[in-house]
Design a protein around this motif. Structure first.
Motif, mmCIF file in Angstrom:
data_model
loop_
_atom_site.group_PDB
_atom_site.id
_atom_site.type_symbol
_atom_site.label_atom_id
_atom_site.label_comp_id
_atom_site.label_asym_id
_atom_site.label_seq_id
_atom_site.Cartn_x
_atom_site.Cartn_y
_atom_site.Cartn_z
ATOM 1 N N PRO A 62 0.819 -1.218 0.000
ATOM 2 C CA PRO A 62 0.000 0.000 0.000
ATOM 3 C C PRO A 62 0.857 1.276 0.000
ATOM 4 O O PRO A 62 0.537 2.240 -0.702
ATOM 5 C CB PRO A 62 -0.825 -0.109 1.287
ATOM 6 N N HIS A 63 1.943 1.276 0.759
ATOM 7 C CA HIS A 63 2.827 2.446 0.789
ATOM 8 C C HIS A 63 3.468 2.694 -0.578
ATOM 9 O O HIS A 63 3.478 3.830 -1.065
ATOM 10 C CB HIS A 63 3.909 2.244 1.856
ATOM 11 N N ASP A 64 3.997 1.643 -1.190
ATOM 12 C CA ASP A 64 4.621 1.791 -2.509
ATOM 13 C C ASP A 64 3.591 2.206 -3.557
ATOM 14 O O ASP A 64 3.894 3.004 -4.450
ATOM 15 C CB ASP A 64 5.305 0.495 -2.932
ATOM 16 N N TYR A 65 2.376 1.667 -3.450
ATOM 17 C CA TYR A 65 1.314 2.055 -4.383
ATOM 18 C C TYR A 65 0.996 3.539 -4.233
ATOM 19 O O TYR A 65 0.858 4.257 -5.218
ATOM 20 C CB TYR A 65 0.059 1.205 -4.159
ATOM 21 N N ARG A 66 0.912 4.006 -3.001
ATOM 22 C CA ARG A 66 0.617 5.422 -2.755
ATOM 23 C C ARG A 66 1.719 6.309 -3.329
ATOM 24 O O ARG A 66 1.440 7.353 -3.923
ATOM 25 C CB ARG A 66 0.475 5.650 -1.259
ATOM 26 N N GLN A 67 2.969 5.902 -3.156
ATOM 27 C CA GLN A 67 4.077 6.677 -3.723
ATOM 28 C C GLN A 67 4.004 6.701 -5.249
ATOM 29 O O GLN A 67 4.283 7.728 -5.870
ATOM 30 C CB GLN A 67 5.412 6.106 -3.268
ATOM 31 N N ALA A 68 3.642 5.577 -5.855
ATOM 32 C CA ALA A 68 3.526 5.517 -7.318
ATOM 33 C C ALA A 68 2.402 6.429 -7.802
ATOM 34 O O ALA A 68 2.555 7.123 -8.817
ATOM 35 C CB ALA A 68 3.277 4.076 -7.762
ATOM 36 N N VAL A 69 1.281 6.445 -7.089
ATOM 37 C CA VAL A 69 0.173 7.326 -7.449
ATOM 38 C C VAL A 69 0.618 8.779 -7.371
ATOM 39 O O VAL A 69 0.357 9.573 -8.282
ATOM 40 C CB VAL A 69 -1.060 7.077 -6.547
ATOM 41 N N ALA A 70 1.307 9.137 -6.299
ATOM 42 C CA ALA A 70 1.780 10.512 -6.139
ATOM 43 C C ALA A 70 2.745 10.893 -7.261
ATOM 44 O O ALA A 70 2.668 12.001 -7.801
ATOM 45 C CB ALA A 70 2.455 10.686 -4.779
ATOM 46 N N ALA A 71 3.622 9.978 -7.648
ATOM 47 C CA ALA A 71 4.576 10.256 -8.730
ATOM 48 C C ALA A 71 3.847 10.496 -10.049
ATOM 49 O O ALA A 71 4.178 11.424 -10.796
ATOM 50 C CB ALA A 71 5.569 9.111 -8.866
ATOM 51 N N VAL A 72 2.847 9.677 -10.333
ATOM 52 C CA VAL A 72 2.083 9.839 -11.577
ATOM 53 C C VAL A 72 1.341 11.171 -11.563
ATOM 54 O O VAL A 72 1.344 11.904 -12.558
ATOM 55 C CB VAL A 72 1.098 8.654 -11.774
ATOM 56 N N LYS A 73 0.700 11.492 -10.454
ATOM 57 C CA LYS A 73 -0.043 12.762 -10.360
ATOM 58 C C LYS A 73 0.902 13.940 -10.513
ATOM 59 O O LYS A 73 0.554 14.935 -11.164
ATOM 60 C CB LYS A 73 -0.796 12.854 -9.032
ATOM 61 N N ASN A 74 2.095 13.859 -9.942
ATOM 62 C CA ASN A 74 3.068 14.946 -10.076
ATOM 63 C C ASN A 74 3.545 15.092 -11.517
ATOM 64 O O ASN A 74 3.719 16.211 -12.007
ATOM 65 C CB ASN A 74 4.258 14.727 -9.147
ATOM 66 N N ARG A 75 3.761 13.962 -12.196
ATOM 67 C CA ARG A 75 4.165 14.027 -13.604
ATOM 68 C C ARG A 75 3.065 14.637 -14.458
ATOM 69 O O ARG A 75 3.338 15.397 -15.378
ATOM 70 C CB ARG A 75 4.504 12.638 -14.131
ATOM 71 N N GLU A 76 1.814 14.300 -14.157
ATOM 72 C CA GLU A 76 0.688 14.854 -14.909
ATOM 73 C C GLU A 76 0.545 16.348 -14.661
ATOM 74 O O GLU A 76 0.131 17.085 -15.550
ATOM 75 C CB GLU A 76 -0.613 14.141 -14.527
ATOM 76 N N ALA A 77 0.889 16.817 -13.472
ATOM 77 C CA ALA A 77 0.744 18.231 -13.133
ATOM 78 C C ALA A 77 1.851 19.080 -13.753
ATOM 79 O O ALA A 77 1.642 20.249 -14.057
ATOM 80 C CB ALA A 77 0.748 18.404 -11.622
ATOM 81 N N ARG A 78 3.027 18.514 -13.977
ATOM 82 C CA ARG A 78 4.155 19.288 -14.503
ATOM 83 C C ARG A 78 3.903 19.905 -15.872
ATOM 84 O O ARG A 78 4.163 21.085 -16.042
ATOM 85 C CB ARG A 78 5.409 18.429 -14.542
ATOM 86 N N PRO A 79 3.419 19.177 -16.869
ATOM 87 C CA PRO A 79 3.185 19.816 -18.177
ATOM 88 C C PRO A 79 2.188 20.970 -18.083
ATOM 89 O O PRO A 79 2.346 21.979 -18.743
ATOM 90 C CB PRO A 79 2.637 18.688 -19.050
ATOM 91 N N ALA A 80 1.188 20.847 -17.237
ATOM 92 C CA ALA A 80 0.220 21.913 -17.068
ATOM 93 C C ALA A 80 0.894 23.143 -16.477
ATOM 94 O O ALA A 80 0.598 24.274 -16.861
ATOM 95 C CB ALA A 80 -0.934 21.455 -16.187
ATOM 96 N N GLN A 81 1.828 22.953 -15.559
ATOM 97 C CA GLN A 81 2.552 24.065 -14.968
ATOM 98 C C GLN A 81 3.457 24.719 -16.012
ATOM 99 O O GLN A 81 3.551 25.936 -16.065
ATOM 100 C CB GLN A 81 3.384 23.595 -13.794
ATOM 101 N N LYS A 82 4.106 23.915 -16.846
ATOM 102 C CA LYS A 82 4.982 24.466 -17.887
ATOM 103 C C LYS A 82 4.178 25.265 -18.901
ATOM 104 O O LYS A 82 4.611 26.316 -19.349
ATOM 105 C CB LYS A 82 5.746 23.348 -18.586
ATOM 106 N N MET A 83 2.998 24.773 -19.278
ATOM 107 C CA MET A 83 2.158 25.487 -20.235
ATOM 108 C C MET A 83 1.710 26.814 -19.655
ATOM 109 O O MET A 83 1.666 27.834 -20.343
ATOM 110 C CB MET A 83 0.949 24.640 -20.631
ATOM 111 N N GLY A 84 1.390 26.849 -18.376
ATOM 112 C CA GLY A 84 0.979 28.079 -17.727
ATOM 113 C C GLY A 84 2.118 29.089 -17.648
ATOM 114 O O GLY A 84 1.915 30.287 -17.795
ATOM 115 N N ALA A 85 3.334 28.619 -17.460
ATOM 116 C CA ALA A 85 4.491 29.502 -17.375
ATOM 117 C C ALA A 85 4.893 30.041 -18.737
ATOM 118 O O ALA A 85 5.465 31.110 -18.847
ATOM 119 C CB ALA A 85 5.667 28.771 -16.749
ATOM 120 N N ALA A 86 4.573 29.339 -19.825
ATOM 121 C CA ALA A 86 4.957 29.744 -21.170
ATOM 122 C C ALA A 86 4.074 30.878 -21.681
ATOM 123 O O ALA A 86 4.419 31.552 -22.644
ATOM 124 C CB ALA A 86 4.890 28.556 -22.121
ATOM 125 N N ARG A 87 2.940 31.071 -21.074
ATOM 126 C CA ARG A 87 1.997 32.106 -21.574
ATOM 127 C C ARG A 87 2.425 33.467 -21.250
ATOM 128 O O ARG A 87 3.039 34.026 -20.600
ATOM 129 C CB ARG A 87 0.608 31.871 -20.973
#
Length: 87
Positions: A62-87
């Motif tokens: 369960p701990h490793d699964y939670r860390q994997a979920v957090a990593a995926v969510k963080n990766r998904e959030a990064r492109p959105a942050q980069k797009m916002g900074a490029a504007r």
């Protein structure tokens, strides 16, 4: 199929359904503190058995699964942050 095997299969299926609910909860609440005791009580299993069954079902503790979920969510959030900074 003998009655004992049907009962065992039904019990196993029910346990998998409960483990899926725990996994869904981790997916929803990954940023919040989650206690193993609370998650194990959802499935009505001792902590050690819960961790073993979760790992058997999903390939991660369960701990490793939670860390994997957090990593995926963080990766998904990064492109959105980069797009916002490029504007």
């Amino acid at each position: 199929m003998c009655l004992g095997l049907k009962i065992a299969a039904h019990h196993h299926f029910r346990e998998l359904v409960l483990l899926r609910r725990v996994r869904d909860r981790i997916d929803r609440e990954y940023p919040l503190p989650l206690e193993l005791e609370t998650l194990a009580s959802t499935v009505d299993l001792p902590i050690a058995v819960f961790v073993r069954r979760f790992r058997d079902a999903y390939g991660l503790s369960p701990h490793d699964y939670r860390q994997a979920v957090a990593a995926v969510k963080n990766r998904e959030a990064r492109p959105a942050q980069k797009m916002g900074a490029a504007r």
